[in-house]
Scaffold this motif. Structure first.
Motif, PDB file in Angstrom:
ATOM      1  N   LEU A 114      -5.161  70.661  49.105  1.00 56.89           N
ATOM      2  CA  LEU A 114      -5.177  70.667  47.836  1.00 56.89           C
ATOM      3  C   LEU A 114      -6.499  69.624  47.237  1.00 56.89           C
ATOM      4  O   LEU A 114      -7.275  69.551  46.085  1.00 56.89           O
ATOM      5  N   SER A 115      -7.291  69.240  48.318  1.00 54.20           N
ATOM      6  CA  SER A 115      -8.820  68.694  47.983  1.00 54.20           C
ATOM      7  C   SER A 115      -9.502  69.112  48.256  1.00 54.20           C
ATOM      8  O   SER A 115     -10.574  69.218  47.806  1.00 54.20           O
ATOM      9  N   GLY A 116      -9.330  70.734  48.331  1.00 49.43           N
ATOM     10  CA  GLY A 116     -10.413  71.818  48.542  1.00 49.43           C
ATOM     11  C   GLY A 116     -11.162  72.323  49.387  1.00 49.43           C
ATOM     12  O   GLY A 116     -11.594  73.452  49.406  1.00 49.43           O
ATOM     13  N   SER A 117     -10.536  71.461  50.592  1.00 43.87           N
ATOM     14  CA  SER A 117     -11.161  71.828  51.881  1.00 43.87           C
ATOM     15  C   SER A 117     -10.075  73.086  52.586  1.00 43.87           C
ATOM     16  O   SER A 117      -9.495  73.414  50.989  1.00 43.87           O
ATOM     17  N   SER A 118     -10.134  72.834  53.433  1.00 43.13           N
ATOM     18  CA  SER A 118      -9.198  74.258  54.615  1.00 43.13           C
ATOM     19  C   SER A 118      -9.212  73.925  55.344  1.00 43.13           C
ATOM     20  O   SER A 118      -9.605  73.221  56.462  1.00 43.13           O
ATOM     21  N   VAL A 119      -7.837  74.001  56.422  1.00 45.49           N
ATOM     22  CA  VAL A 119      -7.435  74.328  57.710  1.00 45.49           C
ATOM     23  C   VAL A 119      -7.298  75.283  57.758  1.00 45.49           C
ATOM     24  O   VAL A 119      -7.344  76.573  57.422  1.00 45.49           O
ATOM     25  N   GLY A 120      -8.376  75.177  59.220  1.00 42.78           N
ATOM     26  CA  GLY A 120      -8.270  76.429  59.774  1.00 42.78           C
ATOM     27  C   GLY A 120      -7.923  77.389  60.583  1.00 42.78           C
ATOM     28  O   GLY A 120      -6.395  77.058  60.473  1.00 42.78           O
ATOM     29  N   GLY A 121      -8.298  78.755  60.587  1.00 40.88           N
ATOM     30  CA  GLY A 121      -7.480  79.994  60.831  1.00 40.88           C
ATOM     31  C   GLY A 121      -6.728  80.203  63.186  1.00 40.88           C
ATOM     32  O   GLY A 121      -7.362  79.290  62.975  1.00 40.88           O
ATOM     33  N   PHE A 122      -5.895  80.509  62.589  1.00 43.53           N
ATOM     34  CA  PHE A 122      -5.728  80.201  64.213  1.00 43.53           C
ATOM     35  C   PHE A 122      -4.400  81.703  64.694  1.00 43.53           C
ATOM     36  O   PHE A 122      -3.836  82.346  63.764  1.00 43.53           O
ATOM     37  N   ALA A 140       1.569  68.345  50.949  1.00 47.04           N
ATOM     38  CA  ALA A 140       1.199  69.009  49.497  1.00 47.04           C
ATOM     39  C   ALA A 140       0.642  67.038  49.195  1.00 47.04           C
ATOM     40  O   ALA A 140       0.196  66.459  48.800  1.00 47.04           O
ATOM     41  N   GLU A 141       1.773  67.331  47.061  1.00 50.65           N
ATOM     42  CA  GLU A 141       1.035  66.243  46.318  1.00 50.65           C
ATOM     43  C   GLU A 141       1.312  65.120  46.753  1.00 50.65           C
ATOM     44  O   GLU A 141       1.028  63.805  46.920  1.00 50.65           O
ATOM     45  N   GLU A 142       2.596  64.870  47.504  1.00 49.73           N
ATOM     46  CA  GLU A 142       3.050  63.435  47.891  1.00 49.73           C
ATOM     47  C   GLU A 142       2.499  62.728  49.252  1.00 49.73           C
ATOM     48  O   GLU A 142       3.009  61.837  49.462  1.00 49.73           O
ATOM     49  N   HIS A 143       1.826  63.789  50.111  1.00 47.78           N
ATOM     50  CA  HIS A 143       1.449  63.803  51.260  1.00 47.78           C
ATOM     51  C   HIS A 143      -0.129  62.665  50.652  1.00 47.78           C
ATOM     52  O   HIS A 143      -1.182  62.889  49.944  1.00 47.78           O
ATOM     53  N   VAL A 144      -0.386  61.331  51.814  1.00 45.56           N
ATOM     54  CA  VAL A 144      -2.005  61.512  52.062  1.00 45.56           C
ATOM     55  C   VAL A 144      -2.967  62.392  52.690  1.00 45.56           C
ATOM     56  O   VAL A 144      -3.627  62.023  52.492  1.00 45.56           O
ATOM     57  N   GLN A 145      -2.275  62.688  53.644  1.00 48.31           N
ATOM     58  CA  GLN A 145      -2.689  63.923  54.353  1.00 48.31           C
ATOM     59  C   GLN A 145      -2.946  64.947  54.050  1.00 48.31           C
ATOM     60  O   GLN A 145      -2.144  65.572  53.069  1.00 48.31           O
ATOM     61  N   ASP A 146      -4.017  65.184  54.306  1.00 48.77           N
ATOM     62  CA  ASP A 146      -4.546  66.643  53.623  1.00 48.77           C
ATOM     63  C   ASP A 146      -4.473  67.818  54.557  1.00 48.77           C
ATOM     64  O   ASP A 146      -4.183  69.422  53.751  1.00 48.77           O
ATOM     65  N   ALA A 147      -3.717  67.370  55.761  1.00 47.81           N
ATOM     66  CA  ALA A 147      -3.410  69.031  56.029  1.00 47.81           C
ATOM     67  C   ALA A 147      -2.275  67.859  57.034  1.00 47.81           C
ATOM     68  O   ALA A 147      -2.754  66.598  57.793  1.00 47.81           O
ATOM     69  N   LEU A 148      -1.402  68.568  58.118  1.00 48.57           N
ATOM     70  CA  LEU A 148      -0.455  67.835  58.298  1.00 48.57           C
ATOM     71  C   LEU A 148      -0.151  69.369  60.357  1.00 48.57           C
ATOM     72  O   LEU A 148       0.393  70.239  60.194  1.00 48.57           O
TER      73      LEU A 148
END
Length: 660
Positions: free
Chosen positions: A594-602, A637-645
């Motif tokens: 959501l922030s525009g960054s990304s989580v890496g492939g795995f 998601a919108e309800e999280h402070v974390q960009d990735a979990l």
């Protein structure tokens, strides 16, 4: 794709195809055929039994045998193995992505979940549950039919991207009493007791399951401060559920009752709650009652169904107000109750025409939402509503020639809230040879806005009663080809156009969330799926999906939408019909957050062992999941402070089953 991921997938591929080569030399395999091993009839694509090649969609079937041998623990595990599907987990719920679409925070409203044809999507959120909160224990599943593509022409709302029909086992598939117990990582335990018996012409199945898990401790750098326990969430990830399933079959009459209740701790500090506090948790329960009477005759098949379902949700969220000395407990909840019926008739007109027609009625008699602070008391929402739906549908399968089928259908749904929606589906199926099917598919579908999206409001969310249904139009070309005696290949190319997509956005005037019909999405993709089976017990599957899903207004790729999905699995009989080893791997490319960054492939590899007939009545299995302890995350998601979990590292399960 990272080099280590490439290597991992390559290793599994080598294991798969080397094993195939070895077992292909076994003399007994010369008698095997795909017609005997792989030609499974499917029901869900047309609401009657037909071969997968004649079905007006691309269908995947996961059987009870595969569920046991791969060590799947939940319906989410099963769907994760299906080509084009992926799962996102926010430490509370599991969300299903299909063909590059899985909006963070969605409640699985764009897939329709059925249990033997009975709708399980509840009436307030429109959600369907596939994790530990799912209605049916996987040990009770006979098979799962996955129908890709829009199918509102038969099923109405929620049949947007796919229909997942879970077919339960019958009493005859159990040997009187069956007991199962399992232990796993994170203090997990599960126990099940099942009884299946025959009483003359009546068959009775009763089963109960209990599950508990202590969960894990997590470090979230976003909360790395002494006031928030230095970012460590301790003893807040617990999970407990109880479920019951009963089925009575007498001749053409089937009666089913099922229930599940779950309590889950929330370790993520979602919705601005006090971090690292065990008071933050959700409670869910779903009760389902279904009665079905079927009259199958030579050319007629008549089915009558009645149902009554109840759903409840309670969320407890502790939040702090700097003007008050103590945190405030917010109670958020809903109650849904609905009942209705369906009548359907299928008639075979000679050999060239099969017509299905039906009517459905549904009364959502209770759609209740509430949100309030306990002390000091403050009410944000106390909303009581009801609504109703009726629908008519028809489908005609016409044999234009021995090699050409034309399938046409439509359905009209009429809502007491926003009005009507009519959705057609068409399929032209060419079978030049018994081993080949080419399908040209077209269909539309809709998803009605849920009661939650229309009317929910709190101190962080506003309601929007002006929402209208979102729609999808799909063109798809499918090739299904049997190769030699043991292989089956499916190739699909699709083009999806989504209009009036309901999205949760922030209103800049007050900073509160609101649902609006804003989105226009374009999704294109290619799917490849190869399956192989032999009479020896050796089997394997491989799939690859290239999918590109973008916002048409901006051209940006959607959040939580991977470009590549690859899956490989192999089951090897170590000792014929007694001991099996399996490897199950999947790769997912990077996804935007959501922030525009990304989580890496795995890439993740799971390994399982199954020993059947360990004793006369005993079965033992063991599984190691995320075998190489890969560190990976899902977008928040919108309800999280974390960009990735962060997701689970290496974990295990050992399971023992007794039959009497």
């Amino acid at each position: 794709m990272p080099m280590r991921s490439v290597c991992l997938v390559a290793v599994v591929a080598c294991l798969l195809f080397n094993s195939v080569a070895v077992f292909a030399q076994t003399p007994d395999l010369s008698h095997a055929s795909l017609e005997e091993l792989m030609n499974i009839k499917v029901y869900s694509a047309s609401k009657y039994q037909q071969s997968s090649q004649a079905a007006p969609s691309l269908v995947t079937v996961v059987t009870a045998d595969e569920i046991r041998k791969y060590g799947y623990r939940t319906l989410a595990d099963i769907l994760r193995s299906v080509g084009g599907f992926y799962i996102t987990y926010d430490r509370n719920y599991s969300y299903v992505g299909v063909r590059g679409f899985n909006r963070p925070g969605d409640y699985n409203t764009r897939i329709l979940l059925l249990i033997d044809g009975h709708r399980l999507n509840e009436s307030v959120y429109g959600s369907s549950y596939v994790g530990s909160e799912a209605l049916l224990d996987v040990d009770l599943i006979d098979r799962v039919e996955v129908i890709r593509g829009p199918t509102s022409s038969l099923y109405g709302t929620n049949a947007f991207f796919a229909v997942v029909n879970v077919i339960p086992k019958r009493a005859a598939q159990f040997e009187n009493v069956e007991l199962s117990t399992s232990l796993g990582s994170f203090g997990s335990y599960q126990g099940r007791a099942t009884y299946g018996g025959n009483f003359g012409k009546a068959n009775l199945l009763l089963s109960g399951t209990y599950y508990t898990s202590s969960g894990q401790d997590f470090f979230f750098p976003e909360y790395n401060h002494p006031a928030t326990n230095n970012g460590i969430a301790h003893n807040t990830d617990d999970d407990r559920s109880r479920s019951f399933y009963g089925q009575l079959a007498f001749g053409n009459f089937t009666l089913r009752g099922a229930m599940v209740s779950r309590e889950k701790g929330i370790p993520t500090g979602a919705f601005g709650t006090v971090f690292n506090n065990p008071a933050n948790r959700t409670f869910e329960s779903l009760r389902s009652f279904d009665a079905q009477y079927r009259v199958p005759k030579s050319r007629w098949d008549i089915t009558l169904r009645g149902f009554h379902d109840l759903y409840s949700y309670d969320g407890r969220y502790l939040w702090s107000d700097p003007t008050l000395p103590d945190p405030i407990l917010n109670i958020d909840g809903c109650r849904g109750e609905w009942w209705g019926g369906e009548g359907r008739v299928t008639h075979q007109f000679k050999a060239h025409n099969k017509v299905t027609a039906g009517v459905e009625l549904r009364d959502d008699r209770r759609e209740y939402q509430i949100s309030y602070d306990l002390q000091p008391y403050w009410s944000y929402l106390d909303d009581h509503r009801s609504s109703s739906i009726w629908a008519l549908y028809a489908q005609d399968e016409i044999s234009l020639s021995p090699k050409l089928l034309l399938n046409l259908g439509f359905r009209h749904d009429q809502y007491s809230t926003f009005g009507g929606s009519t959705n057609p589906r068409g399929a032209l199926i060419y079978q030049p040879y018994s081993s080949t099917a080419v399908k040209l598919l077209y269909g539309t579908a809709f998803r009605a806005p849920s009661t939650y999206e229309l009317y929910y409001r709190s101190f962080v969310i506003k309601n929007n009663p002006d929402l209208v249904p979102e729609t999808i139009r799909t063109f798809e070309l499918v090739l299904e080809q049997k190769l030699e005696r043991h292989f089956q290949l499916a190739i699909s190319g699709y083009d999806n156009n989504i209009q009036k997509l309901i999205s949760q956005t922030i209103d800049p005037t007050d900073g509160r969330s609101i649902f609006r019909n804003l989105g226009k999405v374009k999704s294109k993709g290619l799917e490849f799926e190869l399956t192989a089976k032999w009479l020896s017990g050796l089997e394997g599957r491989a799939s690859y999906n290239l999918q590109h899903t973008t916002d048409r207004a901006t051209g940006e790729v959607l959040t939580n939408s991977p470009l590549h999905l690859a899956k490989l699995g192999v089951i090897v009989p170590v000792v014929s019909n007694k001991f099996f080893a399996s490897l199950d791997s999947w790769y997912m490319s990077r996804r935007r957050t959501l922030s525009g960054s990304s989580v890496g492939g795995f890439a993740v590899l799971n390994a399982s062992l199954l020993s059947r007939n360990l004793g006369r009545h005993t079965e033992l299995s063991a599984g190691v999941y995320n075998l190489f302890d890969k560190s990976y995350a899902d977008p928040g998601a919108e309800e999280h402070v974390q960009d990735a979990l962060r997701q689970n590292g290496r974990n295990f399960r050992v399971k023992l089953t007794f039959r009497f």
